[in-house]
Design a protein around this motif. Structure first.
Motif, short mmCIF file in Angstrom:
data_model
loop_
_atom_site.label_atom_id
_atom_site.label_comp_id
_atom_site.label_asym_id
_atom_site.label_seq_id
_atom_site.Cartn_x
_atom_site.Cartn_y
_atom_site.Cartn_z
N UNK A 149 0.84 -1.21 0.00
CA UNK A 149 0.00 0.00 0.00
C UNK A 149 0.87 1.25 0.00
N UNK A 150 1.90 1.27 0.81
CA UNK A 150 2.77 2.45 0.87
C UNK A 150 3.53 2.67 -0.43
N UNK A 151 3.85 1.58 -1.13
CA UNK A 151 4.59 1.69 -2.39
C UNK A 151 3.67 1.78 -3.60
N UNK A 152 2.38 1.63 -3.37
CA UNK A 152 1.40 1.66 -4.46
C UNK A 152 1.72 0.57 -5.50
N UNK A 153 2.06 -0.62 -4.99
CA UNK A 153 2.40 -1.78 -5.82
C UNK A 153 1.51 -2.96 -5.48
N UNK A 154 1.50 -3.94 -6.36
CA UNK A 154 0.74 -5.17 -6.11
C UNK A 154 1.40 -5.96 -4.98
N UNK A 155 0.59 -6.57 -4.17
CA UNK A 155 1.07 -7.37 -3.04
C UNK A 155 2.01 -8.49 -3.50
N UNK A 156 1.71 -9.11 -4.62
CA UNK A 156 2.50 -10.24 -5.09
C UNK A 156 3.93 -9.83 -5.42
N UNK A 157 4.10 -8.67 -6.05
CA UNK A 157 5.44 -8.18 -6.36
C UNK A 157 6.22 -7.87 -5.11
N UNK A 158 5.55 -7.26 -4.14
CA UNK A 158 6.21 -6.94 -2.87
C UNK A 158 6.59 -8.22 -2.15
N UNK A 159 5.74 -9.24 -2.22
CA UNK A 159 6.06 -10.52 -1.57
C UNK A 159 7.34 -11.12 -2.15
N UNK A 160 7.51 -11.01 -3.46
CA UNK A 160 8.75 -11.51 -4.09
C UNK A 160 9.96 -10.75 -3.57
N UNK A 161 9.83 -9.44 -3.45
CA UNK A 161 10.95 -8.65 -2.90
C UNK A 161 11.25 -9.05 -1.46
N UNK A 162 10.22 -9.24 -0.66
CA UNK A 162 10.41 -9.64 0.74
C UNK A 162 11.10 -11.00 0.79
N UNK A 163 10.67 -11.93 -0.06
CA UNK A 163 11.30 -13.25 -0.09
C UNK A 163 12.78 -13.13 -0.45
N UNK A 164 13.09 -12.32 -1.46
CA UNK A 164 14.49 -12.13 -1.88
C UNK A 164 15.31 -11.48 -0.78
#
Length: 145
Positions: A60-75
């Protein structure tokens, strides 16, 4: 509102597009040795500023899709820069936070960026930069709707 004002705003937006792309390229090159992408850096920045958040909260803060953020968090997790823990408020939405290594890395990245940015736009006054920030914030808020 006048056509002239619309043309001025258009000029601001026209300058913003290549600025965003070129800035991303510069940041990406600077992060390469740390194995951090521009998107991963953005997640680090959000967590550095907000503390512990869920992936949807970061998205929400980055105005991005949750799925993309999840990939970044995983990495980032694989690099030991973030960690996750159970969320007592929501069983399926884990809480993400920076590790000490992640905090130190983001601090170094940010300090390096500020030192480089301090050299840019030397022909602009502090007041002009403040005005530019005000205009860009207003446009961002109003374009979102």
């Amino acid at each position: 509102m006048s056509a002239r004002r619309g043309a001025q705003i258009y000029d601001v937006l026209r300058e913003t597009r290549p600025l965003v792309l070129n800035s991303a390229r510069v940041v990406e090159a600077a992060l390469r040795d740390d194995r951090v992408s521009v998107g991963m850096r953005a997640v680090l920045e959000v967590l550095a500023g907000a503390g512990t958040l869920t992936v949807p909260g970061i998205a929400q803060r980055l105005d991005l899709a949750r799925q993309g953020v999840q990939r970044h968090v995983d990495d980032l997790g694989e690099l030991g820069l973030v960690a996750v823990r159970a969320n007592p408020a929501h069983r399926r939405s884990l809480l993400v936070h920076l590790t000490d290594t992640g905090t130190a890395l983001f601090r170094r990245i940010h300090d390096d960026e500020l030192a480089r940015l301090d050299q840019l736009a030397a022909d602009c006054t502090d007041d002009e930069i403040t005005a530019a920030v005000k205009v860009l914030r207003a446009l961002n808020r109003e374009v979102r709707g």
